[in-house]
Design an enzyme around this catalytic site. Structure first.
Site, PDB file in Angstrom:
ATOM      1  N   ASP A 112       0.982  -1.162  -0.031  1.00 26.95           N
ATOM      2  CA  ASP A 112      -0.056  -0.206   0.013  1.00 26.95           C
ATOM      3  C   ASP A 112       0.831   1.105   0.007  1.00 26.95           C
ATOM      4  OD1 ASP A 112      -2.568   1.408   0.045  1.00 26.95           O
ATOM      5  OD2 ASP A 112      -2.493   1.382   1.913  1.00 26.95           O
TER       6      ASP A 112
ATOM      7  N   CYS B 262     -20.353 -14.016  -4.138  1.00 24.52           N
ATOM      8  CA  CYS B 262     -21.531 -13.183  -3.500  1.00 24.52           C
ATOM      9  C   CYS B 262     -22.921 -13.408  -3.817  1.00 24.52           C
ATOM     10  CB  CYS B 262     -21.210 -11.602  -4.113  1.00 24.52           C
ATOM     11  SG  CYS B 262     -19.779 -10.841  -3.261  1.00 24.52           S
TER      12      CYS B 262
ATOM     13  N   CYS C  68     -23.968  -6.321   2.770  1.00 30.56           N
ATOM     14  CA  CYS C  68     -22.966  -5.386   2.947  1.00 30.56           C
ATOM     15  C   CYS C  68     -23.757  -4.059   2.358  1.00 30.56           C
ATOM     16  CB  CYS C  68     -21.808  -5.622   2.180  1.00 30.56           C
ATOM     17  SG  CYS C  68     -21.994  -5.673   0.207  1.00 30.56           S
TER      18      CYS C  68
ATOM     19  N   CYS D 195     -24.744  -0.888   5.227  1.00 28.00           N
ATOM     20  CA  CYS D 195     -23.684   0.246   5.360  1.00 28.00           C
ATOM     21  C   CYS D 195     -24.648   1.434   5.767  1.00 28.00           C
ATOM     22  CB  CYS D 195     -23.568   0.813   3.760  1.00 28.00           C
ATOM     23  SG  CYS D 195     -22.526   2.107   3.772  1.00 28.00           S
TER      24      CYS D 195
ATOM     25  N   CYS E 146     -18.658   7.222   2.627  1.00 27.95           N
ATOM     26  CA  CYS E 146     -17.998   5.906   3.333  1.00 27.95           C
ATOM     27  C   CYS E 146     -17.503   6.655   4.825  1.00 27.95           C
ATOM     28  CB  CYS E 146     -16.841   5.448   2.485  1.00 27.95           C
ATOM     29  SG  CYS E 146     -16.178   4.247   3.393  1.00 27.95           S
TER      30      CYS E 146
ATOM     31  N   CYS F 193     -19.295  -3.441   6.715  1.00 32.34           N
ATOM     32  CA  CYS F 193     -19.586  -4.499   5.622  1.00 32.34           C
ATOM     33  C   CYS F 193     -18.729  -5.579   5.591  1.00 32.34           C
ATOM     34  CB  CYS F 193     -19.151  -3.764   4.275  1.00 32.34           C
ATOM     35  SG  CYS F 193     -17.392  -3.063   4.175  1.00 32.34           S
TER      36      CYS F 193
ATOM     37  N   CYS G 174     -20.559  -9.442   6.857  1.00 33.64           N
ATOM     38  CA  CYS G 174     -20.441 -10.302   5.504  1.00 33.64           C
ATOM     39  C   CYS G 174     -20.474 -11.584   6.081  1.00 33.64           C
ATOM     40  CB  CYS G 174     -19.105 -10.104   4.610  1.00 33.64           C
ATOM     41  SG  CYS G 174     -18.727 -11.135   3.353  1.00 33.64           S
TER      42      CYS G 174
END
Length: 352
Positions: A140, A194, A200, A204, A220, A250, A254
């Site tokens: 990252d 999925c 999700c 949210c 978000c 989320c 899940c």
């Protein structure tokens, strides 16, 4: 050993094993073609869903073209590392409006240095077999479409919430990459599992997942509490609840995370009680105390001002008590206009 003499199929198998021995939960190999993902990114940017994350737009060309980051790259070794601590009570903070919720990935030490060192160790291990070769490690730390690369390398699929999910281990993991000029055999992408699930999207808090595989970062909570440096939109503040650094909803809800694997890395264990600390206590940290307790933590990146801003919003969303009101009043004359604004809003929530 000359490259022409190498058994790359065997080498790839060894790399996966070495990665496990170094503490990664899995490794896979992919090529550098990201055209479809680049198109998706371009449309996302055109829709201005990246908010104030100007670096996303600035480096879009680099994200879709790995060879610009590392000339001569032929393959990318993608790795993942589990970070969920076995001692964490995942839902407890969300069920207590007076407790701070901090995204699980940020409770321990920052993963960047740890994973980068492990990737370097992996490269050195490969070198013992191949001799010197070209590589560059990323955690990252550069504009990379890491989730797309991990998907292509068979480490999981990109879920409707836009996070990577693995059928066997859920989604509580970090990703890293080793760019290389070795012509390793490529793994197959993972099938999407999925199905018709929309958990999700439905869960949210701010409706940031506007459609399957579509995220509006401006809504978000992770963006609002980490990336945004200015004032949090008033209409979104009540929806943030007690989340002061990021959001995991989320992932928390899940269904695939019932298979989540716990981390064996002590570095990822919660530090300073941040997985169970009251908002008021954190709000009274001095800057010096904050700097001390966030040393080596991902939390450090938001700065003390945004830390107080976020906690003020959370206190505004807490149930009304004398302690909550007095703690907010104690910061009502704070030197930062940004903090004062959010404290004022929070106090108003307790006088309606």
């Amino acid at each position: 050993m000359a490259t022409s003499e190498l058994n790359f199929k065997k080498l790839a198998a060894n790399i996966r094993q070495w990665a496990l021995e170094l503490g990664f939960s899995a490794a896979g190999v992919t090529g550098i073609d990201l055209k479809k993902d680049a198109e998706h990114l371009s449309k996302w940017l055109e829709s201005e869903r990246h908010g104030e994350m100007k670096y996303m737009e600035k480096h879009a060309g680099l994200r879709s073209n790995p060879s610009k980051l590392f000339p001569g790259v032929k393959r990318i070794i993608s790795v993942r590392m589990d970070y969920l601590s076995k001692d964490e009570k995942l839902f407890a903070p969300l069920n207590d409006p007076h407790q701070a919720y901090i995204s699980r990935y940020a409770l321990g030490r920052d993963y960047h240095k740890l994973m980068r060192k492990r990737l370097q160790n992996l490269a050195e291990k490969i070198t013992q077999t191949t001799g010197p070769f070209g590589y560059r490690a990323f955690t990252d730390s550069a504009p990379i479409l890491e989730k797309a690369l991990a998907r292509n390398a068979g480490l999981g699929w990109i879920g409707k919430h836009t996070n990577l999910i693995n059928k066997s281990t859920g989604s509580w993991f970090f990703l890293g990459e080793l760019f290389t000029n070795l012509p390793l055999p490529i793994d197959s992408p993972t099938e999407n599992h999925c199905g018709s699930c929309s958990t999700c999207i439905d869960i949210c808090p701010t409706a940031a997942i506007t459609a399957p595989y579509e995220l509006d970062a401006k809504r978000c909570i992770s963006y609002l509490t980490i990336e945004l440096r200015g004032s949090i939109p008033i209409e979104l503040r009540p929806l943030i609840g007690n989340r002061i650094f990021g959001c995991d909803d989320c992932q928390l809800f899940c269904p695939w995370n019932k298979f989540a694997q716990f981390s064996s890395e002590d570095s990822f264990n919660p530090r300073h009680g941040l997985d169970s600390t009251q908002l008021i206590e954190l709000f009274f940290w001095s800057k010096e105390e904050w700097l001390s307790k966030t040393e080596g933590s991902a939390i450090r990146r938001i700065g003390f001002e945004c830390w107080l801003r976020n906690i003020a919003v959370a206190l505004g969303n807490a149930t009304t008590t004398k302690a909550v009101i007095s703690s907010l009043q104690a910061r009502s004359n704070y030197e930062s206009e940004l903090v004062r604004e959010h404290v004022e809003w929070a106090l108003e929530q307790h006088t309606k």
